[in-house]
Design a protein around this motif. Structure first.
Motif, PDB file in Angstrom:
ATOM      1  N   VAL A 170     -35.937-131.496   3.124  1.00 60.12           N
ATOM      2  CA  VAL A 170     -35.014-131.534   1.781  1.00 60.12           C
ATOM      3  C   VAL A 170     -35.160-130.265   1.386  1.00 60.12           C
ATOM      4  O   VAL A 170     -33.772-129.942   0.977  1.00 60.12           O
ATOM      5  N   GLY A 171     -36.379-128.905   1.210  1.00 64.72           N
ATOM      6  CA  GLY A 171     -36.115-128.289   1.073  1.00 64.72           C
ATOM      7  C   GLY A 171     -34.922-127.821   1.068  1.00 64.72           C
ATOM      8  O   GLY A 171     -34.524-126.064   0.911  1.00 64.72           O
ATOM      9  N   THR A 172     -34.387-127.173   2.643  1.00 64.54           N
ATOM     10  CA  THR A 172     -33.457-126.898   3.081  1.00 64.54           C
ATOM     11  C   THR A 172     -32.359-126.904   2.366  1.00 64.54           C
ATOM     12  O   THR A 172     -31.504-126.091   1.933  1.00 64.54           O
ATOM     13  N   TYR A 173     -32.289-127.714   1.302  1.00 66.79           N
ATOM     14  CA  TYR A 173     -31.035-128.224   1.020  1.00 66.79           C
ATOM     15  C   TYR A 173     -31.272-128.071  -1.214  1.00 66.79           C
ATOM     16  O   TYR A 173     -30.733-127.411  -1.733  1.00 66.79           O
ATOM     17  N   TRP A 174     -33.005-127.918  -1.236  1.00 62.96           N
ATOM     18  CA  TRP A 174     -32.465-128.582  -2.814  1.00 62.96           C
ATOM     19  C   TRP A 174     -34.652-127.164  -2.650  1.00 62.96           C
ATOM     20  O   TRP A 174     -35.651-127.966  -2.221  1.00 62.96           O
ATOM     21  N   PRO A 175     -34.185-126.330  -1.719  1.00 60.43           N
ATOM     22  CA  PRO A 175     -34.846-124.670  -2.013  1.00 60.43           C
ATOM     23  C   PRO A 175     -36.744-125.532  -3.085  1.00 60.43           C
ATOM     24  O   PRO A 175     -37.863-125.511  -2.552  1.00 60.43           O
ATOM     25  N   GLU A 176     -36.325-126.111  -4.246  1.00 57.02           N
ATOM     26  CA  GLU A 176     -37.501-125.725  -5.450  1.00 57.02           C
ATOM     27  C   GLU A 176     -38.735-127.073  -4.628  1.00 57.02           C
ATOM     28  O   GLU A 176     -39.491-127.125  -5.310  1.00 57.02           O
ATOM     29  N   PHE A 177     -38.017-128.229  -4.344  1.00 55.73           N
ATOM     30  CA  PHE A 177     -38.635-129.376  -3.679  1.00 55.73           C
ATOM     31  C   PHE A 177     -40.045-128.746  -2.357  1.00 55.73           C
ATOM     32  O   PHE A 177     -40.670-129.882  -2.858  1.00 55.73           O
ATOM     33  N   LEU A 231     -26.002-133.168  -5.021  1.00 60.19           N
ATOM     34  CA  LEU A 231     -25.367-132.726  -6.053  1.00 60.19           C
ATOM     35  C   LEU A 231     -25.815-130.503  -5.175  1.00 60.19           C
ATOM     36  O   LEU A 231     -24.675-129.698  -5.331  1.00 60.19           O
ATOM     37  N   ARG A 232     -27.198-131.024  -4.431  1.00 60.21           N
ATOM     38  CA  ARG A 232     -26.672-129.572  -4.143  1.00 60.21           C
ATOM     39  C   ARG A 232     -25.643-129.397  -2.953  1.00 60.21           C
ATOM     40  O   ARG A 232     -26.197-127.934  -2.554  1.00 60.21           O
ATOM     41  N   VAL A 233     -26.031-130.644  -2.004  1.00 59.66           N
ATOM     42  CA  VAL A 233     -24.824-130.378  -0.891  1.00 59.66           C
ATOM     43  C   VAL A 233     -23.149-130.181  -1.645  1.00 59.66           C
ATOM     44  O   VAL A 233     -22.767-129.169  -0.109  1.00 59.66           O
ATOM     45  N   THR A 234     -23.142-130.841  -2.563  1.00 61.25           N
ATOM     46  CA  THR A 234     -21.680-130.948  -2.162  1.00 61.25           C
ATOM     47  C   THR A 234     -21.633-130.429  -3.958  1.00 61.25           C
ATOM     48  O   THR A 234     -19.722-129.432  -3.596  1.00 61.25           O
ATOM     49  N   GLN A 258     -22.134-137.840   8.092  1.00 61.84           N
ATOM     50  CA  GLN A 258     -20.451-138.397   9.452  1.00 61.84           C
ATOM     51  C   GLN A 258     -19.816-137.376   8.933  1.00 61.84           C
ATOM     52  O   GLN A 258     -18.934-136.695   9.910  1.00 61.84           O
ATOM     53  N   ARG A 259     -19.968-136.453   8.067  1.00 62.34           N
ATOM     54  CA  ARG A 259     -18.915-135.402   8.170  1.00 62.34           C
ATOM     55  C   ARG A 259     -19.192-133.427   8.426  1.00 62.34           C
ATOM     56  O   ARG A 259     -18.901-132.927   8.300  1.00 62.34           O
ATOM     57  N   GLY A 260     -20.577-134.169   8.839  1.00 56.53           N
ATOM     58  CA  GLY A 260     -21.354-133.058   9.111  1.00 56.53           C
ATOM     59  C   GLY A 260     -21.687-131.615   7.962  1.00 56.53           C
ATOM     60  O   GLY A 260     -22.219-130.728   8.430  1.00 56.53           O
ATOM     61  N   LEU A 261     -22.123-132.980   7.254  1.00 51.83           N
ATOM     62  CA  LEU A 261     -22.489-132.318   5.861  1.00 51.83           C
ATOM     63  C   LEU A 261     -23.621-131.796   5.076  1.00 51.83           C
ATOM     64  O   LEU A 261     -24.752-131.134   4.699  1.00 51.83           O
ATOM     65  N   LEU A 262     -25.133-132.922   6.139  1.00 50.77           N
ATOM     66  CA  LEU A 262     -25.787-133.495   5.367  1.00 50.77           C
ATOM     67  C   LEU A 262     -26.668-133.507   7.626  1.00 50.77           C
ATOM     68  O   LEU A 262     -26.311-134.153   7.873  1.00 50.77           O
ATOM     69  N   ASP A 263     -27.475-133.108   7.390  1.00 49.39           N
ATOM     70  CA  ASP A 263     -28.672-133.751   8.410  1.00 49.39           C
ATOM     71  C   ASP A 263     -29.723-133.761   8.010  1.00 49.39           C
ATOM     72  O   ASP A 263     -30.699-133.558   7.174  1.00 49.39           O
ATOM     73  N   LEU A 264     -30.213-135.670   8.679  1.00 44.96           N
ATOM     74  CA  LEU A 264     -31.084-136.547   7.737  1.00 44.96           C
ATOM     75  C   LEU A 264     -32.387-136.325   8.328  1.00 44.96           C
ATOM     76  O   LEU A 264     -32.898-136.763   7.930  1.00 44.96           O
ATOM     77  N   ASP A 265     -32.645-135.048   9.368  1.00 43.15           N
ATOM     78  CA  ASP A 265     -34.102-134.715  10.207  1.00 43.15           C
ATOM     79  C   ASP A 265     -34.184-133.004   9.315  1.00 43.15           C
ATOM     80  O   ASP A 265     -34.839-132.470  10.240  1.00 43.15           O
ATOM     81  N   ILE A 324     -24.762-144.322   0.436  1.00 44.82           N
ATOM     82  CA  ILE A 324     -22.993-144.624   1.073  1.00 44.82           C
ATOM     83  C   ILE A 324     -22.969-143.168   1.040  1.00 44.82           C
ATOM     84  O   ILE A 324     -22.386-142.266   1.924  1.00 44.82           O
ATOM     85  N   VAL A 325     -23.030-142.365   0.095  1.00 43.95           N
ATOM     86  CA  VAL A 325     -22.773-140.965  -0.176  1.00 43.95           C
ATOM     87  C   VAL A 325     -23.388-139.589   0.853  1.00 43.95           C
ATOM     88  O   VAL A 325     -22.893-139.257   2.095  1.00 43.95           O
ATOM     89  N   PRO A 326     -24.881-139.851   0.774  1.00 47.28           N
ATOM     90  CA  PRO A 326     -25.446-138.901   1.753  1.00 47.28           C
ATOM     91  C   PRO A 326     -25.432-139.449   3.862  1.00 47.28           C
ATOM     92  O   PRO A 326     -25.447-138.842   4.223  1.00 47.28           O
ATOM     93  N   LEU A 327     -25.087-140.739   3.916  1.00 44.57           N
ATOM     94  CA  LEU A 327     -24.542-141.571   5.076  1.00 44.57           C
ATOM     95  C   LEU A 327     -23.181-140.168   5.537  1.00 44.57           C
ATOM     96  O   LEU A 327     -23.151-140.188   6.574  1.00 44.57           O
TER      97      LEU A 327
END
Length: 399
Positions: free
Chosen positions: A102-109, A180-183, A92-99, A85-88
């Motif tokens: 992952v490295g955009t938000y979590w560079p080490e990944f 955690l990285r997004v919020t 929905q709130r425009g804070l996370l792009d599903l496409d 529910i959380v990432p969705l």
């Protein structure tokens, strides 16, 4: 099987007129399917119509306490649906792009060939990271650091996006670190503040210290012979059974990402924020949570906008699961109705917990369902007790 036997368990709670078959199925679970302590709840169009509980609070018989109205249980992988529910909602709130990668938000990944792993791959079990190269100790598993760090450093076991395989434990570390990285907040705190608090849910990913006495003890139990759900295999095919026994198999390694196995009844494990496996809830809270995803509940606006609800239950992965070795279907973070995990109807979405628990919703019928138990039987996605209850609910709506 011989005729129905009378249950020796005093079933507590209420059912609305027309839902009496659910009470009968719940009682039958104790009489015929090995149940020790459990609860089930159903919402219909945002209104609670079933709220039942019974048996012993502790599945291992550690205490003579009965299951009470407020008893909660650890629900294993049914936690994954709540976590999704959380990432969705962030999307929905425009804070996370599903496409986005992952490295955009979590560079080490981005290390070890994971530059093109997308956020939607994490949610649909397509990231190629169902195992950790070196299993984590129970202490490492709950420290909030070791799991994400290990997954960020290692290479995927298949090309991300090309196949799917159930990320039994790693799903939690991946989603938790992304949130955690997004919020800047842990996933458990996000659930507490944005979902459980507003909706009045006894549902936690990271149990507060003051709630430990509410939780019953889990125990592994054997299901009585011949009690498999109709239309489902009671025993896995030989290849599947062998995979669970083979220490080198992807299946065994995925479920053995924590070694030695953690004590699920310990206060430390219950307090850990493990979004793949350590959520704790009442059946009532699970049903109410899913009811709120698909419609208004007691004056609360629905949680998912129509477009988000569509994302949750649109098929992202289908076919032979590299980990479970059966055919599975996933949307974004949720299992979808299918032979491996029958839910409330063709358009239903939700998530089972290995050994028993199940939560799901069906937007077409307006039904939401939550079931928890303290007796963990040998199944992953289709517990015969949960399936009996689902069939009873379906009989009420002509399913």
């Amino acid at each position: 099987m011989s005729g129905k036997r009378e249950s020796v368990v005093d079933v507590q709670g209420t059912v609305e007129d027309g839902f009496e078959p659910v009470r009968d199925a719940f009682a039958d679970n104790f009489a015929r399917r090995g149940e020790r302590g459990a609860a089930v709840a159903v919402y219909l169009h945002g209104r609670k119509v079933v709220d039942l509980w019974g048996g012993a609070k502790d599945g291992d018989g550690a205490s003579p306490e009965p299951w009470e109205a407020g008893t909660a249980q650890l629900v294993r992988s049914a936690t994954k649906g709540v976590a999704a529910i959380v990432p969705l909602l962030l999307h929905q709130r425009g804070l996370l792009d599903l496409d986005a990668p992952v490295g955009t938000y979590w560079p080490e990944f981005k290390a070890a060939g994971k530059e093109r792993v997308l956020v939607r791959h994490l949610l649909s079990h397509r990231a190629g990271l169902p195992v950790v190269d070196t299993p984590l100790t129970p202490t490492q598993a709950i420290d909030g650091v070791s799991g994400p760090a290990a997954l960020a450093a290692q290479a995927p076991v298949w090309e991300p996006g090309t196949e799917h395989g159930y990320h039994a434990q790693t799903y939690g570390w991946l989603i938790a670190e992304l949130v955690l990285r997004v919020t800047g907040r842990t996933l458990g705190s996000w659930v507490a503040e944005e979902i459980s608090g507003p909706l009045g849910l006894d549902l936690w990913i990271g149990l507060p210290a003051g709630m430990q006495s509410r939780v019953g003890r889990l125990a592994d139990i054997e299901a009585p012979a011949g009690t498999g759900a109709a239309g489902l295999r009671v025993r896995p095919k030989r290849a599947v059974a062998e995979a669970y026994e083979d220490p080198s198999s992807l299946t065994r390694r995925a479920f053995g990402a924590i070694s030695p196995a953690a004590d699920e009844n310990s206060p430390e494990y219950r307090a850990a924020e493990l979004p793949a496996s350590a959520g704790i809830a009442t059946a009532r809270a699970l049903a109410r949570c899913y009811a709120a995803l698909i419609g208004p509940v007691d004056g609360h606006q629905r949680v998912f906008a129509p477009a988000t609800l569509t994302l949750a239950r649109t098929e992202e992965s289908a076919g032979l699961d590299r980990t479970l070795l059966v055919h599975t279907r996933f949307g974004l973070g949720f299992m979808l109705h299918g032979a491996a995990s029958p839910l409330l109807g063709p358009g239903a979405f939700g998530h089972p917990g290995r050994g028993g628990a199940l939560a799901c919703a069906d937007p077409e019928s307006g039904l939401a369902f939550g079931y928890i138990t303290n007796g963990m039987q040998k199944n992953v996605t289709a517990d015969p007790r949960a399936q009996a209850l689902l069939r009873a609910v379906a009989s009420r709506i002509g399913g």
